[in-house]
Write an enzyme that holds these catalytic residues in place. Structure first.
Site, short mmCIF file in Angstrom:
data_model
loop_
_atom_site.label_atom_id
_atom_site.label_comp_id
_atom_site.label_asym_id
_atom_site.label_seq_id
_atom_site.Cartn_x
_atom_site.Cartn_y
_atom_site.Cartn_z
N LYS A 252 2.87 -34.03 11.75
CA LYS A 252 2.81 -35.50 11.60
C LYS A 252 1.85 -35.88 10.49
O LYS A 252 0.69 -35.48 10.50
CB LYS A 252 2.36 -36.13 12.92
CG LYS A 252 2.17 -37.64 12.84
CD LYS A 252 1.88 -38.24 14.19
CE LYS A 252 1.63 -39.72 14.11
NZ LYS A 252 0.33 -40.04 13.50
N HIS A 276 -0.27 -42.46 8.78
CA HIS A 276 -1.22 -42.69 9.87
C HIS A 276 -1.44 -44.20 10.08
O HIS A 276 -2.55 -44.67 10.33
CB HIS A 276 -2.56 -41.99 9.56
CG HIS A 276 -3.27 -41.45 10.77
ND1 HIS A 276 -3.39 -40.11 11.04
CD2 HIS A 276 -3.91 -42.08 11.79
CE1 HIS A 276 -4.08 -39.95 12.16
NE2 HIS A 276 -4.40 -41.13 12.64
C1 GLV Z 1 -7.17 -41.40 14.92
O1 GLV Z 1 -6.14 -40.80 14.97
C2 GLV Z 1 -7.30 -42.69 14.37
O2 GLV Z 1 -6.46 -43.07 13.54
O3 GLV Z 1 -8.25 -43.40 14.75
#
Ligand code: GLV
Length: 378
Positions: A252, A276
């Protein structure tokens, strides 16, 4: 929940119910938040072809995700600290996902431990791994996921160093929550959150407790991550993980076609095209901009999953049209959890499912397999 009609409604309820530090942790992104904003903006620029007078009476969202039947092409992404949004939050989210017939991914940085969730649900869930310097601990963590019968391992590959989230610093976000005077004022206006957290099994990171030689109070999460996470992590370590983990492996955090091509030879079954959620490399492209090229390049070798900016069923349709086989959501369900626990997560999933089925109908499509770039206006 009957007045909740969209994910934004859940977001506003989350904001009202949960202390600012934890709401912001979920809601905000790194640095200027350009990438966070681009994720949603670029999705919204993609327009559909409206098709008419097609029989759409047999619409069906069901699909398979890594060979397993799923009620819709959706997975709950790993999100840290869910147990700070709602007491035992990871268990609530996992139950909602399983009741809806989709996978739930537990984050390494969860409040409930792997074993807490395994004891509370009766179906397998996925486990997400962050690799820390203490490899003995990481091996043990993978073995715990095997013992808990987790059905996939999601290795996050985009967080060797953490992108600074200004708001977490400004808010003094700590785990467990700090009961300082300024925080107490905030907590005093959130009694249902306080009651839930007090009832919750744990107040700090369940997977890490008792295993790492750290103080159990992680006062500054980013400082702690920067000291513990392994910045040497590289493709050879994927082989090492592959040698310990016998099941399905998902990488990922891939945003580059060259990386996707290496991933295709790594023994992983799937990749998640992801930045992310705009929480890491600020200035990276939105996930949707890079999806088509990655899907073209490796889509026949790996299952392509997608995340970044999904707030509607229309967004899921857009990602599927551009080559994703399924999508992950993070914030969209974290808002539901913060708003109303399991019921709120169930509502988030239901909102997205209804929006997706309506969008399919208005685009003249009955099945997930039919969704490709023909549904898009050019
Ligand atoms: C951890 O995965 C974050 O993005 O805080």
């Amino acid at each position: 929940m009957k007045h909740v009609t969209c994910i934004e409604d859940l977001r506003l309820l989350h904001q009202q119910r949960v202390p600012k530090a934890f709401f912001d942790y979920a809601d905000r992104g790194s640095y200027t938040e350009d990438t966070l904003r681009a994720n949603s903006e670029k999705l919204q620029e993609i327009k559909f072809r409206q098709r008419i007078l097609v029989d759409v009476s047999k619409r069906d969202l069901s699909t398979t995700i890594l060979g397993e039947p799923a009620s819709m092409p959706l997975v709950l992404a790993p999100v840290g600290l869910l147990g700070m949004q709602h007491g035992d939050g990871e268990i609530h989210a996992c139950r909602a996902a399983q009741a809806a017939g989709i996978p739930f991914t537990q984050s390494t940085m969860s409040i409930c431990s792997i074993e807490d969730i395994a004891a509370a649900v009766d179906k397998p869930f996925w486990f997400q791994l962050y690799v820390m310097k203490d490899r003995g601990f990481i091996k043990a963590l993978i073995e715990r996921a095997i013992a808990a019968k987790c059905s996939a391992l999601v290795l996050t590959v985009d967080l060797q160093v953490i992108g600074q989230r200004h708001q977490d610093i400004k808010n003094g976000m700590t785990v467990p929550p700090e009961w300082s005077l300024s925080k107490l004022v905030d907590f005093a206006s959130k009694p249902s959150w306080v009651a839930g957290i007090m009832r919750g099994k744990r107040k700090t990171f369940g997977n890490l407790a008792g295993h790492l030689k750290i103080s159990e109070d992680i006062t500054s999460l980013s400082t702690w991550i920067n000291s513990q996470f392994d910045t040497t992590l590289n493709w050879k370590d994927v082989d090492w993980i592959r040698s310990i983990w016998p099941g399905k492996l998902i990488l990922k955090g891939i945003l580059d076609t060259e990386d996707a091509e290496i991933a295709a030879k790594s023994g992983a079954q799937a990749i998640v095209v992801s930045n992310h959620g705009g929480r890491q490399l600020d200035g990276a492209p939105s996930s949707i901009e890079v999806l088509p090229e990655i899907a073209d390049s490796v889509g026949s070798q790996l299952e392509i999953m997608f995340d970044g900016g999904i707030r509607t069923g229309m967004d899921i349709m857009r990602a599927l049209a551009l080559g994703a086989k399924s999508c992950m959501i993070g914030r969209a369900y974290a808002y539901g959890l913060g708003a109303a626990g399991q019921e709120g997560v169930a509502k988030a999933i239901d909102v997205l499912a209804k929006e997706l089925t309506t969008t399919m109908g208005l685009c003249g499509v009955n099945t997930i397999a039919e969704i490709d770039d023909h549904v898009l206006a050019v």
